[in-house]
Every structure is written in structure tokens, then in C-alpha cells.
Scaffold this motif. Structure first.
Motif, PDB file in Angstrom:
ATOM      1  N   ALA A   1       8.253  31.509  58.135  1.00 52.80           N
ATOM      2  CA  ALA A   1       9.762  31.556  58.168  1.00 52.80           C
ATOM      3  C   ALA A   1      10.186  31.703  59.570  1.00 52.80           C
ATOM      4  CB  ALA A   1      10.414  32.164  57.087  1.00 52.80           C
ATOM      5  N   GLU A   2      11.205  31.056  59.923  1.00 62.87           N
ATOM      6  CA  GLU A   2      12.006  31.043  61.016  1.00 62.87           C
ATOM      7  C   GLU A   2      13.274  32.139  60.856  1.00 62.87           C
ATOM      8  OE1 GLU A   2      11.027  26.997  63.274  1.00 62.87           O
ATOM      9  OE2 GLU A   2      12.984  27.253  62.019  1.00 62.87           O
ATOM     10  N   GLY A   3      13.713  32.175  59.356  1.00 64.96           N
ATOM     11  CA  GLY A   3      14.785  33.041  58.737  1.00 64.96           C
ATOM     12  C   GLY A   3      14.981  32.916  57.418  1.00 64.96           C
ATOM     13  N   MET A   4      15.645  33.800  56.945  1.00 61.70           N
ATOM     14  CA  MET A   4      15.910  34.061  55.564  1.00 61.70           C
ATOM     15  C   MET A   4      17.042  33.557  54.957  1.00 61.70           C
ATOM     16  SD  MET A   4      14.355  37.769  55.330  1.00 61.70           S
ATOM     17  CE  MET A   4      15.553  38.523  56.415  1.00 61.70           C
ATOM     18  N   VAL A   5      17.070  33.062  53.702  1.00 59.85           N
ATOM     19  CA  VAL A   5      18.414  32.637  53.091  1.00 59.85           C
ATOM     20  C   VAL A   5      18.398  33.419  51.686  1.00 59.85           C
ATOM     21  CG1 VAL A   5      19.778  30.807  51.756  1.00 59.85           C
ATOM     22  CG2 VAL A   5      18.742  30.281  54.010  1.00 59.85           C
ATOM     23  N   CYS A   6      19.185  34.368  51.646  1.00 63.51           N
ATOM     24  CA  CYS A   6      19.344  35.387  50.501  1.00 63.51           C
ATOM     25  C   CYS A   6      20.647  34.983  49.616  1.00 63.51           C
ATOM     26  CB  CYS A   6      19.740  36.599  50.936  1.00 63.51           C
ATOM     27  SG  CYS A   6      19.906  37.878  49.592  1.00 63.51           S
ATOM     28  N   THR A   7      20.221  34.670  48.265  1.00 62.62           N
ATOM     29  CA  THR A   7      21.238  34.117  47.228  1.00 62.62           C
ATOM     30  C   THR A   7      21.306  35.264  46.247  1.00 62.62           C
ATOM     31  OG1 THR A   7      19.854  32.841  46.097  1.00 62.62           O
ATOM     32  CG2 THR A   7      21.195  31.749  47.644  1.00 62.62           C
ATOM     33  N   GLY A   8      20.426  36.263  46.325  1.00 55.72           N
ATOM     34  CA  GLY A   8      20.313  37.418  45.604  1.00 55.72           C
ATOM     35  C   GLY A   8      18.725  37.928  45.153  1.00 55.72           C
ATOM     36  N   PRO A   9      18.734  38.858  44.354  1.00 52.60           N
ATOM     37  CA  PRO A   9      17.457  39.364  43.884  1.00 52.60           C
ATOM     38  C   PRO A   9      16.584  38.409  43.470  1.00 52.60           C
ATOM     39  CG  PRO A   9      19.196  41.124  43.435  1.00 52.60           C
ATOM     40  CD  PRO A   9      19.982  39.954  43.751  1.00 52.60           C
ATOM     41  N   PHE A  10      15.433  38.237  43.358  1.00 52.10           N
ATOM     42  CA  PHE A  10      14.761  37.322  42.251  1.00 52.10           C
ATOM     43  C   PHE A  10      14.799  37.768  40.928  1.00 52.10           C
ATOM     44  CE2 PHE A  10      11.670  37.514  46.262  1.00 52.10           C
ATOM     45  CZ  PHE A  10      11.722  35.899  46.407  1.00 52.10           C
ATOM     46  N   ASP A  11      14.694  38.920  40.800  1.00 47.79           N
ATOM     47  CA  ASP A  11      15.119  39.160  39.236  1.00 47.79           C
ATOM     48  C   ASP A  11      16.474  40.232  39.126  1.00 47.79           C
ATOM     49  OD1 ASP A  11      15.126  40.247  36.851  1.00 47.79           O
ATOM     50  OD2 ASP A  11      13.159  41.204  36.817  1.00 47.79           O
ATOM     51  N   GLU A  12      17.553  39.556  39.147  1.00 43.23           N
ATOM     52  CA  GLU A  12      18.998  40.265  39.339  1.00 43.23           C
ATOM     53  C   GLU A  12      19.080  41.230  38.258  1.00 43.23           C
ATOM     54  OE1 GLU A  12      21.649  36.402  37.639  1.00 43.23           O
ATOM     55  OE2 GLU A  12      21.541  37.014  39.747  1.00 43.23           O
ATOM     56  N   MET A  13      18.464  40.980  37.121  1.00 45.54           N
ATOM     57  CA  MET A  13      18.615  41.948  35.847  1.00 45.54           C
ATOM     58  C   MET A  13      17.845  43.396  36.036  1.00 45.54           C
ATOM     59  SD  MET A  13      20.962  40.445  34.276  1.00 45.54           S
ATOM     60  CE  MET A  13      20.888  41.516  33.055  1.00 45.54           C
ATOM     61  N   ASN A  14      16.970  43.433  37.081  1.00 49.32           N
ATOM     62  CA  ASN A  14      15.982  44.403  37.034  1.00 49.32           C
ATOM     63  C   ASN A  14      15.752  45.222  38.269  1.00 49.32           C
ATOM     64  OD1 ASN A  14      15.206  44.690  34.168  1.00 49.32           O
ATOM     65  ND2 ASN A  14      14.339  42.553  34.606  1.00 49.32           N
ATOM     66  N   GLU A  15      15.999  44.364  39.254  1.00 50.84           N
ATOM     67  CA  GLU A  15      15.697  44.774  40.535  1.00 50.84           C
ATOM     68  C   GLU A  15      16.929  45.496  41.485  1.00 50.84           C
ATOM     69  OE1 GLU A  15      11.968  41.898  42.141  1.00 50.84           O
ATOM     70  OE2 GLU A  15      14.162  41.253  42.555  1.00 50.84           O
ATOM     71  N   VAL A  16      16.739  46.288  42.409  1.00 53.77           N
ATOM     72  CA  VAL A  16      17.680  46.955  43.261  1.00 53.77           C
ATOM     73  C   VAL A  16      17.172  46.706  44.682  1.00 53.77           C
ATOM     74  CG1 VAL A  16      18.048  48.636  41.313  1.00 53.77           C
ATOM     75  CG2 VAL A  16      16.292  49.102  43.252  1.00 53.77           C
ATOM     76  N   PRO A  17      18.119  47.031  45.501  1.00 55.96           N
ATOM     77  CA  PRO A  17      17.996  46.717  46.950  1.00 55.96           C
ATOM     78  C   PRO A  17      16.740  47.255  47.411  1.00 55.96           C
ATOM     79  CG  PRO A  17      20.248  46.543  46.527  1.00 55.96           C
ATOM     80  CD  PRO A  17      19.650  47.089  45.412  1.00 55.96           C
ATOM     81  N   GLU A  18      16.527  48.701  47.130  1.00 56.03           N
ATOM     82  CA  GLU A  18      15.626  49.174  47.686  1.00 56.03           C
ATOM     83  C   GLU A  18      13.990  48.675  47.510  1.00 56.03           C
ATOM     84  OE1 GLU A  18      14.933  51.906  49.889  1.00 56.03           O
ATOM     85  OE2 GLU A  18      17.079  52.133  50.276  1.00 56.03           O
ATOM     86  N   ASP A  19      13.976  47.996  46.249  1.00 57.61           N
ATOM     87  CA  ASP A  19      12.988  47.198  46.240  1.00 57.61           C
ATOM     88  C   ASP A  19      12.253  46.386  47.204  1.00 57.61           C
ATOM     89  OD1 ASP A  19      12.755  48.373  43.722  1.00 57.61           O
ATOM     90  OD2 ASP A  19      13.564  46.639  42.571  1.00 57.61           O
ATOM     91  N   TYR A  20      13.262  45.972  48.011  1.00 58.15           N
ATOM     92  CA  TYR A  20      12.964  44.940  49.165  1.00 58.15           C
ATOM     93  C   TYR A  20      12.712  45.495  50.622  1.00 58.15           C
ATOM     94  CZ  TYR A  20      14.014  41.297  45.849  1.00 58.15           C
ATOM     95  OH  TYR A  20      14.246  40.357  44.697  1.00 58.15           O
ATOM     96  N   ARG A  21      12.897  46.854  50.540  1.00 58.97           N
ATOM     97  CA  ARG A  21      12.565  47.628  51.941  1.00 58.97           C
ATOM     98  C   ARG A  21      11.419  47.223  52.581  1.00 58.97           C
ATOM     99  NH1 ARG A  21      15.031  51.705  54.640  1.00 58.97           N
ATOM    100  NH2 ARG A  21      16.604  51.977  53.047  1.00 58.97           N
ATOM    101  N   PRO A  22      10.124  47.306  51.872  1.00 57.21           N
ATOM    102  CA  PRO A  22       8.971  46.763  52.760  1.00 57.21           C
ATOM    103  C   PRO A  22       8.977  45.556  53.449  1.00 57.21           C
ATOM    104  CG  PRO A  22       8.464  47.990  50.696  1.00 57.21           C
ATOM    105  CD  PRO A  22       9.859  47.696  50.617  1.00 57.21           C
TER     106      PRO A  22
END
Length: 292
Positions: free
Chosen positions: A133-154
Motif C-alpha cells: 500500500a501507498e496509503g490507508m483508507v479507514c472506515t472502521g475496525p474490521f470487527d467493530e463489535m469486538n475490537e478496540v483501537p489498541e488492537d491496531y497499535r502494532p
């Protein structure tokens, strides 16, 4: 000092158009709130225009389909303007490159497949694996019912090291899906910024979505800013954005912050309301418990 009102009709006479938020104002993600359809159709019956102005990260047609399923009649509004519409325009203009990684649930695929007429045949946006990827498009978490932002820190640490910009298609931090509070793309974009990454926003409270809304309203006959009333429950999105645009605001206290104003959602406690608004340095012209 904000004026607490009991109905939209009580204050609607000076206005020709509404810029009305959806989630928390018109519906709770499952069904419309009681009295909302009647309030909006009543405003339209007197010649007003209703534009539903939402931070949904999808093109307007998909939001309309969702409202149909919930049972909100098409007679309640004239047009829908979404954060997804404004962000799509930026994506096709090359804001985060032509090869993008999509962070979001499958339901948001229309963001990529529903190409606006003005961009058809003009540019190709390719969804690729993160590594390409050259960039990211964020429309929300993959699993919005269970995930939190910190899951994506790595993943975000790696994205930052590669200098990938993030296009945020929904600046909302959280919404309430029925009785469940879920994180939105804005929470992920905020974390990425806190980590030193670059996030680009196109929904409320940022100007692009209001520019788009004014263009849509102009196509419906237009209205001066002084005769547009913004309706919303997000103090840092709906209220801050509209006030920044010089628009009058009807704050829905029974939305995201409902638990701050007493036990009666329909009738916010005036003292608690003023203390809360003053702490956030916001002064919407009007406040109502629920839109009706």
C-alpha cells in the motif's frame, strides 16, 4: 446560553433547511426514535429542506438503503450527505495514493466499488495488501463489535515507519448500536495521529462535508447560512463543526451524552446541561432531549 426546547416545530420558523445528523439523533443504529419521522416530515411540509448529514463512511445510497430497512420513510428527507461521499472524492483525487489498504468491515466495500459519476473512467484506485500500500483508507475496525483501537497499535507502528497516510472516512470516535457502544474510524485515526502518523479527515467537524452539503442544498434551491439549522448529538463533531461553519445548532442531549443530564432523557436537567456545555466551551443555540 442554550435554550431548552420541546419540539423542532417550536423553533423551525426561521429556517429553510436542516443539516441533521443520523446516528443518535434520527436512529440508534437499529430503529428510528419515536417522533423523529413526524418532526422531519412536518418541517418539509412547511417548505423546508432536510439534508441528513452523517459521518457514515459509505456513499449516500447505502445509507438510504439502511434507513429503508429501519423504517424511516423517504418523505422524511430530501438528500443524504455522508462523510464517505466527501472522503471518496478525496481518495479518487489521490489523497493517499492509488494503491490503498482498506481497514474496515466488509459492509463498507461500496466505498470502493460505487465510483461517483464525476470520477468514472478518470482514475483507478486499487485495493492491495498492507505490504503493497501507498496509503490507508479507514472506515472502521474490521470487527467493530469486538475490537478496540489498541488492537491496531502494532500495525500502525509499521504503517508509521513506512510513512503511510490514513484517510479517515468517519471522524466519529464512538456510536451506540442499540445498547452497545462501538468504536468508529475516528478512534483509529486519532490513535494513529497520537503515534505520529498522518490522518486526513473529511466528515464532521471538518469543512469538506459542509462544503458538499451546501452544494447539495444549492441543487435543491439553496438557503443562506443564517437559515440553516444544524442538528446533532456529537459535541466535538456535529456541534463543533456547525458552530465552526457559523450555523445555528440544535443539540440533541439524549444522544451520545444522554447519561450526563439526569434520569429523564427527554428532559435534560438545565444545571447539569449548562455545566457540561461550559466545560466543553460549546454554546449551541438550542437543546432538546430527543428530536421530535
Amino acid at each position: 446560553m442554550t435554550r431548552i426546547v420541546q419540539s423542532l416545530a417550536e423553533i423551525s420558523e426561521p429556517y429553510d433547511a436542516l443539516f441533521c445528523d443520523l446516528w443518535g439523533c434520527v436512529h440508534n443504529g437499529v430503529a428510528p426514535f419515536p417522533g423523529v419521522a413526524e418532526a422531519l416530515t412536518g418541517f418539509r411540509a412547511k417548505g423546508g429542506k432536510v439534508l441528513l448529514l452523517t459521518n457514515a463512511p459509505r456513499p449516500a445510497k447505502y445509507v438510504a438503503q439502511s434507513l429503508d430497512r429501519m423504517g424511516l420513510p423517504r418523505e422524511a428527507y430530501d438528500a443524504i450527505v455522508t462523510s464517505g461521499d466527501a472522503a471518496q472524492d478525496a481518495m479518487f483525487a489521490g489523497a493517499v495514493g492509488q494503491k490503498v489498504w482498506h481497514l474496515g468491515p466488509d459492509k463498507d466495500e461500496g466505498f470502493f466499488t460505487e465510483v461517483p459519476p464525476e470520477w468514472q473512467g478518470q482514475v483507478t484506485i486499487e485495493q492491495v495488501p498492507f505490504e503493497e500500500a501507498e496509503g490507508m483508507v479507514c472506515t472502521g475496525p474490521f470487527d467493530e463489535m469486538n475490537e478496540v483501537p489498541e488492537d491496531y497499535r502494532p500495525r500502525f507502528l509499521l504503517a508509521k515507519s513506512r510513512g503511510l497516510p490514513m484517510l479517515c472516512a468517519n471522524p466519529d470516535i464512538v456510536v451506540d448500536l442499540g445498547e452497545t457502544r462501538i468504536y468508529c474510524a475516528g478512534a483509529l485515526a486519532a490513535l494513529y495521529e497520537d503515534m505520529g502518523g498522518r490522518s486526513l479527515y473529511f466528515g464532521k467537524p471538518h469543512p469538506p462535508i459542509y462544503d458538499l452539503a451546501r452544494r447539495r442544498l444549492s441543487a435543491l434551491g439553496g438557503a443562506d447560512d443564517s437559515r440553516i439549522l444544524a442538528v446533532g448529538d456529537g459535541i466535538n463533531t456535529d456541534v463543533a463543526g456547525a458552530m465552526g461553519e457559523g450555523l445555528d445548532v440544535l443539540f440533541i442531549s439524549g444522544g451520545l451524552a444522554a447519561d450526563q443530564f439526569g434520569d429523564d432523557v427527554e428532559n435534560p436537567d438545565p444545571e447539569l446541561l449548562m455545566t457540561w456545555l461550559n466545560a466543553r466551551q460549546r454554546d449551541p443555540l438550542y437543546t432538546i432531549g430527543r428530536l421530535r
